[in-house]
Design a protein around this motif. Sequence first.
Motif, PDB file in Angstrom:
ATOM      1  N   GLU A 142       0.840  -1.203   0.000  1.00 43.26           N
ATOM      2  CA  GLU A 142       0.000   0.000   0.000  1.00 43.26           C
ATOM      3  C   GLU A 142       0.872   1.249   0.000  1.00 43.26           C
ATOM      4  OE1 GLU A 142      -3.371   2.144   2.855  1.00 43.26           O
ATOM      5  OE2 GLU A 142      -2.520   0.173   3.350  1.00 43.26           O
ATOM      6  N   VAL A 143       0.461   2.240  -0.763  1.00 46.37           N
ATOM      7  CA  VAL A 143       1.165   3.517  -0.804  1.00 46.37           C
ATOM      8  C   VAL A 143       0.926   4.247   0.516  1.00 46.37           C
ATOM      9  CG1 VAL A 143       1.339   5.753  -1.947  1.00 46.37           C
ATOM     10  CG2 VAL A 143       1.025   3.677  -3.304  1.00 46.37           C
ATOM     11  N   THR A 144       2.013   4.648   1.179  1.00 49.24           N
ATOM     12  CA  THR A 144       1.889   5.359   2.451  1.00 49.24           C
ATOM     13  C   THR A 144       2.191   6.846   2.329  1.00 49.24           C
ATOM     14  OG1 THR A 144       4.191   4.845   3.013  1.00 49.24           O
ATOM     15  CG2 THR A 144       2.502   3.282   3.737  1.00 49.24           C
ATOM     16  N   THR A 145       2.940   7.219   1.274  1.00 50.89           N
ATOM     17  CA  THR A 145       3.299   8.613   1.049  1.00 50.89           C
ATOM     18  C   THR A 145       3.260   8.882  -0.442  1.00 50.89           C
ATOM     19  OG1 THR A 145       4.813   8.495   2.941  1.00 50.89           O
ATOM     20  CG2 THR A 145       5.024  10.412   1.488  1.00 50.89           C
ATOM     21  N   ARG A 146       2.665   9.985  -0.818  1.00 54.37           N
ATOM     22  CA  ARG A 146       2.581  10.342  -2.244  1.00 54.37           C
ATOM     23  C   ARG A 146       3.123  11.758  -2.430  1.00 54.37           C
ATOM     24  NH1 ARG A 146      -2.641   8.618  -5.257  1.00 54.37           N
ATOM     25  NH2 ARG A 146      -1.331   6.741  -5.473  1.00 54.37           N
ATOM     26  N   VAL A 147       3.985  11.888  -3.428  1.00 52.73           N
ATOM     27  CA  VAL A 147       4.624  13.170  -3.698  1.00 52.73           C
ATOM     28  C   VAL A 147       4.386  13.551  -5.151  1.00 52.73           C
ATOM     29  CG1 VAL A 147       6.812  14.428  -3.806  1.00 52.73           C
ATOM     30  CG2 VAL A 147       6.421  12.753  -1.991  1.00 52.73           C
ATOM     31  N   THR A 148       3.990  14.783  -5.367  1.00 52.79           N
ATOM     32  CA  THR A 148       3.912  15.348  -6.717  1.00 52.79           C
ATOM     33  C   THR A 148       4.899  16.501  -6.792  1.00 52.79           C
ATOM     34  OG1 THR A 148       1.558  14.789  -6.866  1.00 52.79           O
ATOM     35  CG2 THR A 148       2.427  16.349  -8.481  1.00 52.79           C
ATOM     36  N   ALA A 149       5.829  16.423  -7.733  1.00 54.77           N
ATOM     37  CA  ALA A 149       6.885  17.427  -7.842  1.00 54.77           C
ATOM     38  C   ALA A 149       7.139  17.764  -9.296  1.00 54.77           C
ATOM     39  CB  ALA A 149       8.173  16.930  -7.192  1.00 54.77           C
ATOM     40  N   SER A 150       7.671  18.974  -9.526  1.00 51.71           N
ATOM     41  CA  SER A 150       8.060  19.357 -10.881  1.00 51.71           C
ATOM     42  C   SER A 150       9.300  18.564 -11.275  1.00 51.71           C
ATOM     43  CB  SER A 150       8.349  20.858 -10.958  1.00 51.71           C
ATOM     44  OG  SER A 150       7.180  21.604 -10.698  1.00 51.71           O
ATOM     45  N   LYS A 151       9.285  18.035 -12.477  1.00 55.82           N
ATOM     46  CA  LYS A 151      10.352  17.146 -12.919  1.00 55.82           C
ATOM     47  C   LYS A 151      11.692  17.862 -13.042  1.00 55.82           C
ATOM     48  CE  LYS A 151      11.576  14.432 -17.031  1.00 55.82           C
ATOM     49  NZ  LYS A 151      11.065  13.904 -18.313  1.00 55.82           N
ATOM     50  N   GLU A 152      11.730  19.011 -13.688  1.00 62.31           N
ATOM     51  CA  GLU A 152      13.012  19.666 -13.963  1.00 62.31           C
ATOM     52  C   GLU A 152      13.729  20.109 -12.703  1.00 62.31           C
ATOM     53  OE1 GLU A 152      14.630  19.595 -16.731  1.00 62.31           O
ATOM     54  OE2 GLU A 152      12.973  18.474 -17.608  1.00 62.31           O
ATOM     55  N   PRO A 153      13.056  20.756 -11.728  1.00 61.11           N
ATOM     56  CA  PRO A 153      13.786  21.093 -10.490  1.00 61.11           C
ATOM     57  C   PRO A 153      14.321  19.864  -9.755  1.00 61.11           C
ATOM     58  CG  PRO A 153      11.756  22.366 -10.658  1.00 61.11           C
ATOM     59  CD  PRO A 153      11.704  21.349 -11.750  1.00 61.11           C
ATOM     60  N   LEU A 154      13.567  18.767  -9.779  1.00 63.65           N
ATOM     61  CA  LEU A 154      14.044  17.551  -9.129  1.00 63.65           C
ATOM     62  C   LEU A 154      15.288  17.013  -9.837  1.00 63.65           C
ATOM     63  CD1 LEU A 154      13.870  15.250  -7.140  1.00 63.65           C
ATOM     64  CD2 LEU A 154      12.082  14.205  -8.557  1.00 63.65           C
ATOM     65  N   LEU A 155      15.279  17.023 -11.157  1.00 63.90           N
ATOM     66  CA  LEU A 155      16.456  16.557 -11.898  1.00 63.90           C
ATOM     67  C   LEU A 155      17.665  17.451 -11.632  1.00 63.90           C
ATOM     68  CD1 LEU A 155      14.962  15.538 -15.366  1.00 63.90           C
ATOM     69  CD2 LEU A 155      15.846  14.021 -13.588  1.00 63.90           C
ATOM     70  N   ARG A 156      17.436  18.768 -11.583  1.00 64.83           N
ATOM     71  CA  ARG A 156      18.553  19.687 -11.316  1.00 64.83           C
ATOM     72  C   ARG A 156      19.144  19.436  -9.933  1.00 64.83           C
ATOM     73  NH1 ARG A 156      15.374  23.595 -13.910  1.00 64.83           N
ATOM     74  NH2 ARG A 156      14.745  24.488 -11.901  1.00 64.83           N
ATOM     75  N   ALA A 157      18.285  19.189  -8.956  1.00 59.19           N
ATOM     76  CA  ALA A 157      18.775  18.910  -7.609  1.00 59.19           C
ATOM     77  C   ALA A 157      19.612  17.636  -7.588  1.00 59.19           C
ATOM     78  CB  ALA A 157      17.596  18.789  -6.646  1.00 59.19           C
ATOM     79  N   LEU A 158      19.189  16.619  -8.339  1.00 63.75           N
ATOM     80  CA  LEU A 158      19.954  15.382  -8.406  1.00 63.75           C
ATOM     81  C   LEU A 158      21.279  15.588  -9.144  1.00 63.75           C
ATOM     82  CD1 LEU A 158      17.079  12.836  -9.184  1.00 63.75           C
ATOM     83  CD2 LEU A 158      18.184  13.290  -6.979  1.00 63.75           C
ATOM     84  N   GLU A 159      21.267  16.422 -10.180  1.00 66.60           N
ATOM     85  CA  GLU A 159      22.492  16.716 -10.912  1.00 66.60           C
ATOM     86  C   GLU A 159      23.502  17.455 -10.043  1.00 66.60           C
ATOM     87  OE1 GLU A 159      21.101  18.908 -14.235  1.00 66.60           O
ATOM     88  OE2 GLU A 159      20.148  17.183 -15.208  1.00 66.60           O
ATOM     89  N   GLU A 160      23.015  18.346  -9.200  1.00 63.48           N
ATOM     90  CA  GLU A 160      23.898  19.143  -8.344  1.00 63.48           C
ATOM     91  C   GLU A 160      24.341  18.384  -7.102  1.00 63.48           C
ATOM     92  OE1 GLU A 160      21.619  22.608  -7.494  1.00 63.48           O
ATOM     93  OE2 GLU A 160      21.557  23.272  -9.591  1.00 63.48           O
ATOM     94  N   HIS A 161      23.686  17.292  -6.824  1.00 66.83           N
ATOM     95  CA  HIS A 161      24.023  16.520  -5.627  1.00 66.83           C
ATOM     96  C   HIS A 161      25.436  15.955  -5.759  1.00 66.83           C
ATOM     97  CE1 HIS A 161      23.275  14.125  -2.070  1.00 66.83           C
ATOM     98  NE2 HIS A 161      23.764  13.075  -2.703  1.00 66.83           N
ATOM     99  N   PRO A 162      26.293  16.127  -4.752  1.00 66.70           N
ATOM    100  CA  PRO A 162      27.707  15.755  -4.913  1.00 66.70           C
ATOM    101  C   PRO A 162      28.012  14.279  -4.740  1.00 66.70           C
ATOM    102  CG  PRO A 162      27.345  16.713  -2.745  1.00 66.70           C
ATOM    103  CD  PRO A 162      26.025  16.806  -3.474  1.00 66.70           C
ATOM    104  N   GLY A 163      27.134  13.516  -4.131  1.00 64.30           N
ATOM    105  CA  GLY A 163      27.471  12.136  -3.808  1.00 64.30           C
ATOM    106  C   GLY A 163      26.882  11.121  -4.762  1.00 64.30           C
ATOM    107  N   GLU A 164      27.242   9.844  -4.528  1.00 64.50           N
ATOM    108  CA  GLU A 164      26.717   8.746  -5.335  1.00 64.50           C
ATOM    109  C   GLU A 164      25.353   8.286  -4.838  1.00 64.50           C
ATOM    110  OE1 GLU A 164      29.588   5.651  -5.226  1.00 64.50           O
ATOM    111  OE2 GLU A 164      31.147   6.826  -6.245  1.00 64.50           O
ATOM    112  N   ARG A 165      25.010   8.646  -3.589  1.00 65.17           N
ATOM    113  CA  ARG A 165      23.726   8.270  -3.011  1.00 65.17           C
ATOM    114  C   ARG A 165      23.013   9.516  -2.529  1.00 65.17           C
ATOM    115  NH1 ARG A 165      27.777   5.139  -1.606  1.00 65.17           N
ATOM    116  NH2 ARG A 165      27.745   2.975  -2.329  1.00 65.17           N
ATOM    117  N   VAL A 166      21.718   9.473  -2.588  1.00 66.61           N
ATOM    118  CA  VAL A 166      20.922  10.636  -2.251  1.00 66.61           C
ATOM    119  C   VAL A 166      19.801  10.200  -1.316  1.00 66.61           C
ATOM    120  CG1 VAL A 166      19.435  10.355  -4.274  1.00 66.61           C
ATOM    121  CG2 VAL A 166      19.638  12.593  -3.201  1.00 66.61           C
TER     122      VAL A 166
END
Length: 356
Positions: free
Chosen positions: A245-269
């Motif tokens: 069962e889904v316990t948490t649902r998130v709706t987010a803008s795709k491009e800001p999420l991708l940019r945050a992942l691109e800027e993230h310095p580590g191999e795990r997030v």
Amino acid sequence: MPNSELMPIGVFARRSGLTPSALRFYADSGLLPPAEVDPTSGYRYYSADQVVRATVLRRLREIAMPLAGVEAVLGSGTDEAFRLLDEHVSKVAEDAAAARRKAAVVKSALGNVPSLPITALKGPVLADAVEQVLTATAREPGLPVLAGLRVEADHEAVTLTATDRYRLSTRTLVPAEPPARTWAGTVDGDEMRAAAAEIRRSPLVRLEAVPHGLRLRTAGREDRYCRSLTEEFPGHRLMLASLGEVTTRVTASKEPLLRALEEHPGERVELHVTARGVDVVSVDGEHPGIPLPATATGRDLRIRFELTTLYPAVSTAIGPDVLLDLRGDDQPVTIRSADRGDLTTLAMPTRPGHLA
């Protein structure tokens, strides 16, 4: 140079990975002459600094580079050697693709075996779906099925699925014509990817089952053939059916999420999900988090991912917004478009506290 610093041909063969007969051949061809030849016995001796050249020579021959090309690479500077290698690999790939196409024609002609029509799809739609879903493939020795594409056709839809065991991507397509029959099989992902470039320019593509593969037919163009993979595809249907069962649902803008992942310095997030939104933070806690505007419902959650798992799952989502269905910090996460559900990706998080 004294003999004590030289290696006889047998020792040098073991060091370089080349056989003594190959070393004699390369010496006679001028590519790798010995450092010294005993004038009485004719024994050949090699120096330690020749091991690198011999190893490079062996590796060039292992990728089927002809002698003239090997000589050119060994005699070139780094930039020119890179260019020659790239040209050779491109030619090998083109030759292999041409061989596959010709083999498909031969297979179709052998015995005049008729094909079985399955269904028809719009070419651009099928091409997009193939490229999106195949982002979830992987090449692992001994597991060729992880580089394959599962194709399933029933009386209502055609479903494409791929998985590398950490991600699973699936897309459902509506046929342009009612399917003639049900069919399921796993085909070579590379061949399907190559076919996508051709079928993208075709308004309609007809899928036909043939022995040991799938034929893609288009009007006015050469048929494409994708061979079947005989290994059993991972049990994705069971996994999809057993999702919790889904316990948490998130709706987010795709491009800001991708940019945050691109800027993230580590191999795990790590994603921190609260009613205020989502923070993209470093697992080690040494870097400040990146807050993202998002709509979240359900319980607060912290969940970790390998960047190589989460990023492609988000990047292939259709549309400007993505929907993340979370089931806990150790359960698969469903990632899809917020307004289109025909492309769905499952991404496995890392185990809580797992840093290896």
